[in-house]
Design a protein around this motif. Structure first.
Motif, short mmCIF file in Angstrom:
data_model
loop_
_atom_site.label_atom_id
_atom_site.label_comp_id
_atom_site.label_asym_id
_atom_site.label_seq_id
_atom_site.Cartn_x
_atom_site.Cartn_y
_atom_site.Cartn_z
N LYS A 19 32.65 45.68 41.87
CA LYS A 19 32.20 44.65 41.29
C LYS A 19 32.45 43.51 42.42
CE LYS A 19 32.18 41.28 37.75
NZ LYS A 19 31.74 40.40 38.61
N GLY A 20 32.02 43.47 43.30
CA GLY A 20 32.41 42.19 44.42
C GLY A 20 33.68 42.32 44.51
N HIS A 21 34.20 40.96 44.63
CA HIS A 21 35.60 40.77 44.78
C HIS A 21 36.00 39.42 43.83
CE1 HIS A 21 33.83 37.77 47.75
NE2 HIS A 21 34.69 37.19 47.19
N VAL A 22 37.10 39.58 43.35
CA VAL A 22 37.81 38.77 42.30
C VAL A 22 38.91 37.80 42.98
CG1 VAL A 22 38.59 38.40 40.16
CG2 VAL A 22 36.87 40.29 40.57
N ALA A 23 38.89 36.58 42.92
CA ALA A 23 40.14 35.81 43.37
C ALA A 23 41.08 36.08 42.62
CB ALA A 23 39.78 34.48 43.75
N MET A 24 42.63 36.31 43.07
CA MET A 24 43.84 36.10 42.50
C MET A 24 44.70 35.03 42.79
SD MET A 24 44.61 40.57 42.47
CE MET A 24 44.83 40.62 44.17
N SER A 25 45.79 34.92 42.22
CA SER A 25 46.72 34.04 42.61
C SER A 25 47.08 34.30 44.02
CB SER A 25 47.87 33.93 41.59
OG SER A 25 47.35 33.40 40.34
N THR A 124 30.12 42.98 31.29
CA THR A 124 31.10 43.11 30.02
C THR A 124 32.34 42.62 30.69
OG1 THR A 124 29.70 44.47 28.82
CG2 THR A 124 31.91 44.39 28.16
N LEU A 125 32.67 43.32 31.77
CA LEU A 125 34.12 43.16 32.08
C LEU A 125 34.34 41.79 32.75
CD1 LEU A 125 36.79 44.51 33.69
CD2 LEU A 125 35.37 44.62 35.71
N LEU A 130 37.67 39.03 33.04
CA LEU A 130 37.94 38.12 34.35
C LEU A 130 37.75 36.58 34.16
CD1 LEU A 130 35.77 40.72 36.85
CD2 LEU A 130 38.43 40.38 36.34
N GLN A 131 36.69 36.23 33.28
CA GLN A 131 36.44 34.72 32.94
C GLN A 131 37.61 34.11 31.97
OE1 GLN A 131 32.50 33.89 31.76
NE2 GLN A 131 31.61 34.55 33.66
N ARG A 132 38.47 34.67 31.39
CA ARG A 132 39.37 34.67 30.49
C ARG A 132 40.80 34.65 30.95
NH1 ARG A 132 37.66 37.50 24.82
NH2 ARG A 132 35.37 36.76 24.76
N ARG A 133 40.98 35.01 32.24
CA ARG A 133 42.46 34.93 32.42
C ARG A 133 42.61 35.14 34.04
NH1 ARG A 133 46.28 39.93 32.06
NH2 ARG A 133 47.29 38.83 33.70
N PHE A 145 43.35 45.62 33.68
CA PHE A 145 42.02 46.70 33.72
C PHE A 145 42.40 47.83 32.75
CE2 PHE A 145 40.44 45.55 38.31
CZ PHE A 145 40.08 44.29 37.76
N ASP A 146 43.73 48.21 32.68
CA ASP A 146 44.10 49.50 31.81
C ASP A 146 43.97 48.85 30.52
OD1 ASP A 146 44.55 50.80 34.25
OD2 ASP A 146 46.83 50.68 34.11
N ALA A 147 44.53 47.81 30.10
CA ALA A 147 44.17 47.40 28.50
C ALA A 147 42.71 47.30 28.21
CB ALA A 147 44.94 46.12 28.58
N PHE A 148 42.05 46.68 29.13
CA PHE A 148 40.66 46.53 29.00
C PHE A 148 39.79 48.00 28.88
CE2 PHE A 148 36.13 46.41 30.56
CZ PHE A 148 35.55 45.39 29.74
N ARG A 149 40.12 48.68 29.81
CA ARG A 149 39.45 49.94 29.75
C ARG A 149 39.73 50.79 28.29
NH1 ARG A 149 41.15 55.03 31.56
NH2 ARG A 149 39.24 56.43 31.97
#
Length: 252
Positions: A19-25, A124-125, A130-133, A145-149
């Motif tokens: 899913k592409g890449h996601v920015a983290m802190s 959905t992810l 990803l948009q919530r935290r 991810f584990d909790a979401f899964r």
């Protein structure tokens, strides 16, 4: 026209993508996702550092050890499971999957609907996590991810499967992950050629490109019973290219 399609039983087909890449802190996360086509069960949601062979193979091994081997995996043409080069479509990861007995299916370029269920999982992810935290780092991302899964697989109702959770339709594969890669064997009646360091074979006085990922491997050439002079080159049970003795191979 668009039509809904699903395989009739679990593990007949898994859909795999990043899913592409996601920015983290701290840095970026590349979520690797694998979804069972029949049940929509997510067999793998891994927070990866990048999109290399090493990033993908280790999580896939753990996934295979847990859920067994699927009959086939569908993916796009991106790295590390494919390339946009027609002559070198297979990659090292693809060769490994085929040798495990997993049929590899590459989507047509610019046709993301081929892996539509996994694309829908990505949406959905994105919406529900990803948009919530903000993810702090890879460890934090994997924990999220584990909790979401767990929620997605075990609790969350899925409209396409009668508002049931995916776990209600999933069961692990009977095909277990082997401790050692199976040997590549072919029928004695077939012509077998070893792929050289340039990714080519010699066959009936001419050279044909098979693919650099298959260097050092053996392929079998099966004649077309209905078309004289036409052959299909196979690696294990996967066709890797067609050969027409009546045409000049431009990749020589």
């Amino acid at each position: 026209p668009w039509q809904r399609f699903e395989h009739p039983q679990p593990n007949a087909l898994w859909q795999m993508d990043f899913k592409g890449h996601v920015a983290m802190s701290s840095g970026r996360c590349h979520p690797l996702t694998v979804l069972d086509d029949h049940s929509r069960f997510n067999v793998l949601l891994q927070a990866c550092h990048g999109e290399s062979l090493q990033d993908v193979q280790a999580p896939l091994i753990r996934c295979f050890q847990t859920y067994g081997l699927p009959a086939a995996i569908s993916c796009d043409n991106g790295s590390p499971w494919g390339t946009m080069h027609r002559e070198d479509r297979l990659t090292t990861l693809g060769v490994w999957l085929i040798q495990l007995g997993v049929r590899l299916i590459h989507a047509r370029p610019c046709h993301p609907q081929t892996n539509g269920k996994d694309e829908r999982f990505h949406r959905t992810l994105n919406l529900e996590l990803l948009q919530r935290r903000v993810l702090a780092n890879l460890e934090d991302a994997q924990h999220a991810f584990d909790a979401f899964r767990d929620d997605y697989n075990l609790i969350r109702p899925h409209q396409a499967i009668g508002m049931n959770a995916p776990v209600s339709r999933y069961r692990p594969s009977d095909r277990r992950y082997p401790a050692v890669l199976p040997a590549v064997e072919y029928d004695d009646q077939l012509a077998v050629r070893k792929v050289d360091v340039s990714g080519k074979i010699d066959f009936l006085g001419r050279r044909y490109r098979i693919g650099k990922a298959l260097r050092g491997q053996s392929v079998a050439l099966r004649p077309d019973p209905e078309n004289d002079g036409q052959y299909t080159a196979y690696f294990c049970q996967q066709p890797v290219r067609s050969i027409d003795l009546h045409q000049i191979d431009r990749s020589e």
